[in-house]
Design a protein around this motif. Structure first.
Motif, PDB file in Angstrom:
ATOM      1  N   LEU A 197       2.943  -8.861  -6.471  1.00  0.00           N
ATOM      2  CA  LEU A 197       1.888  -8.128  -5.339  1.00  0.00           C
ATOM      3  C   LEU A 197       2.162  -8.574  -3.919  1.00  0.00           C
ATOM      4  O   LEU A 197       2.116  -9.741  -3.602  1.00  0.00           O
ATOM      5  CB  LEU A 197       0.499  -8.819  -5.750  1.00  0.00           C
ATOM      6  CG  LEU A 197       0.115  -8.829  -7.179  1.00  0.00           C
ATOM      7  CD1 LEU A 197      -1.152  -9.692  -7.575  1.00  0.00           C
ATOM      8  CD2 LEU A 197      -0.177  -7.295  -7.484  1.00  0.00           C
ATOM      9  N   ILE A 236       3.920  -3.709  -6.883  1.00  0.00           N
ATOM     10  CA  ILE A 236       2.717  -3.541  -6.675  1.00  0.00           C
ATOM     11  C   ILE A 236       2.394  -3.509  -4.969  1.00  0.00           C
ATOM     12  O   ILE A 236       2.348  -4.665  -4.454  1.00  0.00           O
ATOM     13  CB  ILE A 236       1.497  -3.776  -7.542  1.00  0.00           C
ATOM     14  CG1 ILE A 236       1.997  -3.636  -8.949  1.00  0.00           C
ATOM     15  CG2 ILE A 236       0.286  -3.274  -6.967  1.00  0.00           C
ATOM     16  CD1 ILE A 236       0.942  -4.126  -9.814  1.00  0.00           C
ATOM     17  N   THR A 277      -0.437  -3.825  -2.713  1.00  0.00           N
ATOM     18  CA  THR A 277      -2.011  -3.922  -2.755  1.00  0.00           C
ATOM     19  C   THR A 277      -2.626  -3.161  -1.784  1.00  0.00           C
ATOM     20  O   THR A 277      -4.116  -3.568  -2.004  1.00  0.00           O
ATOM     21  CB  THR A 277      -2.051  -5.392  -2.701  1.00  0.00           C
ATOM     22  OG1 THR A 277      -1.522  -6.120  -1.249  1.00  0.00           O
ATOM     23  CG2 THR A 277      -1.615  -6.174  -3.710  1.00  0.00           C
ATOM     24  N   THR A 288      -3.052   0.036  -3.860  1.00  0.00           N
ATOM     25  CA  THR A 288      -3.410  -0.118  -5.700  1.00  0.00           C
ATOM     26  C   THR A 288      -4.858  -1.273  -5.455  1.00  0.00           C
ATOM     27  O   THR A 288      -4.887  -2.226  -4.951  1.00  0.00           O
ATOM     28  CB  THR A 288      -2.537  -0.757  -6.213  1.00  0.00           C
ATOM     29  OG1 THR A 288      -1.173   0.078  -6.290  1.00  0.00           O
ATOM     30  CG2 THR A 288      -2.672  -1.166  -7.771  1.00  0.00           C
ATOM     31  N   ILE A 340      -4.943  -3.369 -10.820  1.00  0.00           N
ATOM     32  CA  ILE A 340      -3.981  -4.508 -11.123  1.00  0.00           C
ATOM     33  C   ILE A 340      -4.435  -5.337 -12.288  1.00  0.00           C
ATOM     34  O   ILE A 340      -3.500  -5.672 -13.155  1.00  0.00           O
ATOM     35  CB  ILE A 340      -3.910  -5.541  -9.947  1.00  0.00           C
ATOM     36  CG1 ILE A 340      -3.150  -4.655  -8.507  1.00  0.00           C
ATOM     37  CG2 ILE A 340      -3.053  -6.923 -10.359  1.00  0.00           C
ATOM     38  CD1 ILE A 340      -3.262  -5.462  -7.201  1.00  0.00           C
ATOM     39  N   LYS A 369      -3.416  -3.997 -15.896  1.00  0.00           N
ATOM     40  CA  LYS A 369      -1.960  -4.271 -16.038  1.00  0.00           C
ATOM     41  C   LYS A 369      -1.662  -5.602 -16.900  1.00  0.00           C
ATOM     42  O   LYS A 369      -0.518  -5.840 -17.171  1.00  0.00           O
ATOM     43  CB  LYS A 369      -1.091  -4.192 -15.011  1.00  0.00           C
ATOM     44  CG  LYS A 369      -1.134  -2.728 -14.096  1.00  0.00           C
ATOM     45  CD  LYS A 369      -0.413  -2.687 -12.928  1.00  0.00           C
ATOM     46  CE  LYS A 369      -0.191  -1.277 -12.443  1.00  0.00           C
ATOM     47  NZ  LYS A 369       0.225  -0.045 -13.261  1.00  0.00           N
ATOM     48  N   GLY A 425      -4.699  -9.139  -4.155  1.00  0.00           N
ATOM     49  CA  GLY A 425      -4.217  -8.648  -5.575  1.00  0.00           C
ATOM     50  C   GLY A 425      -4.755  -9.688  -6.712  1.00  0.00           C
ATOM     51  O   GLY A 425      -4.972  -8.849  -7.732  1.00  0.00           O
TER      52      GLY A 425
END
Length: 125
Positions: free
Chosen positions: A27, A58, A60, A63, A68, A71, A90
């Motif tokens: 993240l 990812i 952040t 997303t 998150i 996942k 994140g």
């Protein structure tokens, strides 16, 4: 030299805690190149110890915390590694659980580190 020592010590601590990961989630805000490179470097070193681990990188900034959180499933052993402010953002929606290890890394002390509710989620800083 210090970075290698810190990295080795961190991985020894993870292995001493009998943590095995099937998935590593990275993240960071990808616009912050230093933060993003830091988690990528940690993941690269981790793959040296555990080549079969799946790594998901990812951003952040793009997303959501909810995405998150989705996942991290109860069926997988997951290590989340966040860097900088993007790492703090994140992990905010994550719920600590038996199969989840949360690590935050940064090159400086960040404001989120003084939030006790956030920090009780973090296993390694």
């Amino acid at each position: 030299m210090f970075k290698k020592f810190f990295l080795l010590t961190s991985f020894l601590m993870l292995s001493a805690a009998s943590v095995s990961a099937e998935k590593v989630i990275l993240l960071s805000k990808h616009d912050n190149a230093g933060d993003h490179n830091q988690v990528m470097g940690i993941a690269r070193a981790f793959k040296g110890f555990s080549p079969d681990v799946t790594v998901e990188d990812i951003n952040t900034k793009t997303t959501s915390g909810k995405a998150i959180k989705e996942k991290v499933t109860p069926d997988d052993n997951v290590i989340v590694i966040g860097s900088g402010e993007g790492g703090i953002v994140g992990i905010q929606d994550l719920t600590p659980q038996k199969n989840l290890v949360i690590c935050l890394t940064s090159h400086m002390i960040l404001g989120g580190y003084s939030d006790p509710k956030l920090m009780e989620k973090v296993n390694f800083l």
